[in-house]
Design a protein around this motif. Structure first.
Motif, PDB file in Angstrom:
ATOM      1  N   GLY A   1      15.944   6.783   3.547  1.00  0.00           N
ATOM      2  CA  GLY A   1      15.908   7.699   4.688  1.00  0.00           C
ATOM      3  C   GLY A   1      15.039   7.232   5.836  1.00  0.00           C
ATOM      4  N   VAL A   2      13.856   6.700   5.531  1.00  0.00           N
ATOM      5  CA  VAL A   2      12.928   6.344   6.610  1.00  0.00           C
ATOM      6  C   VAL A   2      12.626   4.850   6.643  1.00  0.00           C
ATOM      7  N   GLY A   3      13.264   4.083   5.760  1.00  0.00           N
ATOM      8  CA  GLY A   3      13.096   2.634   5.811  1.00  0.00           C
ATOM      9  C   GLY A   3      13.788   2.046   7.028  1.00  0.00           C
ATOM     10  N   PRO A   4      13.535   0.776   7.313  1.00  0.00           N
ATOM     11  CA  PRO A   4      14.163   0.147   8.478  1.00  0.00           C
ATOM     12  C   PRO A   4      15.674   0.160   8.349  1.00  0.00           C
TER      13      PRO A   4
ATOM     14  N   SER B   1       0.828  -1.199   0.000  1.00  0.00           N
ATOM     15  CA  SER B   1       0.000   0.000   0.000  1.00  0.00           C
ATOM     16  C   SER B   1       0.865   1.252   0.000  1.00  0.00           C
ATOM     17  N   LEU B   2       1.924   1.240   0.782  1.00  0.00           N
ATOM     18  CA  LEU B   2       2.814   2.390   0.849  1.00  0.00           C
ATOM     19  C   LEU B   2       3.470   2.655  -0.502  1.00  0.00           C
ATOM     20  N   ARG B   3       3.919   1.597  -1.163  1.00  0.00           N
ATOM     21  CA  ARG B   3       4.532   1.765  -2.481  1.00  0.00           C
ATOM     22  C   ARG B   3       3.507   2.241  -3.507  1.00  0.00           C
ATOM     23  N   ALA B   4       2.289   1.723  -3.425  1.00  0.00           N
ATOM     24  CA  ALA B   4       1.237   2.179  -4.339  1.00  0.00           C
ATOM     25  C   ALA B   4       0.919   3.655  -4.111  1.00  0.00           C
ATOM     26  N   LEU B   5       0.950   4.075  -2.855  1.00  0.00           N
ATOM     27  CA  LEU B   5       0.698   5.478  -2.527  1.00  0.00           C
ATOM     28  C   LEU B   5       1.759   6.371  -3.152  1.00  0.00           C
TER      29      LEU B   5
ATOM     30  N   ILE C   1      12.073  10.008 -11.883  1.00  0.00           N
ATOM     31  CA  ILE C   1      11.431  10.482 -10.659  1.00  0.00           C
ATOM     32  C   ILE C   1      11.000   9.340  -9.734  1.00  0.00           C
ATOM     33  N   GLU C   2      10.537   8.214 -10.296  1.00  0.00           N
ATOM     34  CA  GLU C   2      10.134   7.118  -9.417  1.00  0.00           C
ATOM     35  C   GLU C   2      11.344   6.567  -8.667  1.00  0.00           C
ATOM     36  N   ARG C   3      12.431   6.357  -9.365  1.00  0.00           N
ATOM     37  CA  ARG C   3      13.635   5.840  -8.708  1.00  0.00           C
ATOM     38  C   ARG C   3      14.128   6.802  -7.633  1.00  0.00           C
ATOM     39  N   LEU C   4      14.157   8.085  -7.949  1.00  0.00           N
ATOM     40  CA  LEU C   4      14.632   9.068  -6.986  1.00  0.00           C
ATOM     41  C   LEU C   4      13.737   9.115  -5.756  1.00  0.00           C
ATOM     42  N   LEU C   5      12.433   9.089  -5.966  1.00  0.00           N
ATOM     43  CA  LEU C   5      11.516   9.139  -4.833  1.00  0.00           C
ATOM     44  C   LEU C   5      11.652   7.900  -3.955  1.00  0.00           C
ATOM     45  N   PHE C   6      11.630   6.732  -4.575  1.00  0.00           N
ATOM     46  CA  PHE C   6      11.666   5.492  -3.798  1.00  0.00           C
ATOM     47  C   PHE C   6      12.989   5.325  -3.057  1.00  0.00           C
ATOM     48  N   THR C   7      14.101   5.568  -3.743  1.00  0.00           N
ATOM     49  CA  THR C   7      15.380   5.348  -3.072  1.00  0.00           C
ATOM     50  C   THR C   7      15.613   6.367  -1.967  1.00  0.00           C
ATOM     51  N   THR C   8      15.270   7.617  -2.222  1.00  0.00           N
ATOM     52  CA  THR C   8      15.497   8.634  -1.198  1.00  0.00           C
ATOM     53  C   THR C   8      14.572   8.423  -0.003  1.00  0.00           C
TER      54      THR C   8
END
Length: 200
Positions: free
Chosen positions: A187-190, A83-87, A176-183
């Protein structure tokens, strides 16, 4: 002749670059006459109100399509992560609108009418997301040592950064998808346990 949706989208993009643009400026940027713009929206205030409503509508649709409420309630790590990734993925086409959706209190400075309903709706949508981030923290999908509201603020900042980067030509649309997901997830992933290697 441009339809209302085309006008709203183009006006949003231009206002992100020039928040003080007049109706004449907006009409020129959109590629229509000022008279045509006024036929759709009698005043600048009316136009801004419609832009804010459109932004909130699109924001809510992304949340619904990502099923964030059900995912948060489930507590299932896989479902919460999906759900988070879909968001996040759903936000990418809305980069221009997202700033308006989260800053409708600033739109109030330009509007004579009461915008409390817009503000309340914006706050309600933000709270829905914060509940998902909190659930993701409990499920181990996001790191738990950060306030969930800070996670929300950080994502908002990244989206605005992408919006501005695209406008300046510093960011390619394909990236943009790669930049958003990786950053975001870096940053806030486990966090990796001490002495272990972080995984991508």
């Amino acid at each position: 002749m441009a339809d209302e949706e085309t006008i709203l989208a183009a006006a949003t993009r231009h206002l992100n670059r020039d928040p003080g643009a007049s109706m004449a400026d907006l009409a020129k940027a959109i590629g229509i006459s000022r008279a045509t713009l006024h036929r759709h929206f009698a005043t600048r205030e009316t136009l801004l109100h419609h832009i804010a409503e459109r932004a909130l509508d699109r924001w809510e649709r992304v949340q619904d399509e990502a099923e964030i409420d059900d995912a948060a309630a489930s507590g299932d790590p896989a479902r919460v992560a999906a759900s988070l990734r879909a968001l996040l993925r759903g936000f990418l086409p809305l980069i221009d609108e997202h700033g308006f959706a989260l800053t409708v209190h600033l739109v109030a400075a330009y509007l004579a009418a009461d915008v409390s309903a817009l503000e309340e709706r914006s706050e309600r949508l933000e709270e829905r997301e914060i509940a998902l981030y909190a659930a993701a923290q409990r499920a181990g999908v996001l790191r738990a040592d950060l306030p969930a509201r800070w996670v929300s603020d950080a994502l908002f900042g990244l989206l605005i950064g992408l919006r501005d980067g695209l406008a300046r030509g510093d960011v390619a649309p394909r990236d943009i998808e790669r930049l958003l997901f990786t950053t975001f997830f870096d940053g806030v992933g486990p966090q990796a346990a001490p002495g272990s290697e972080a995984t991508s």
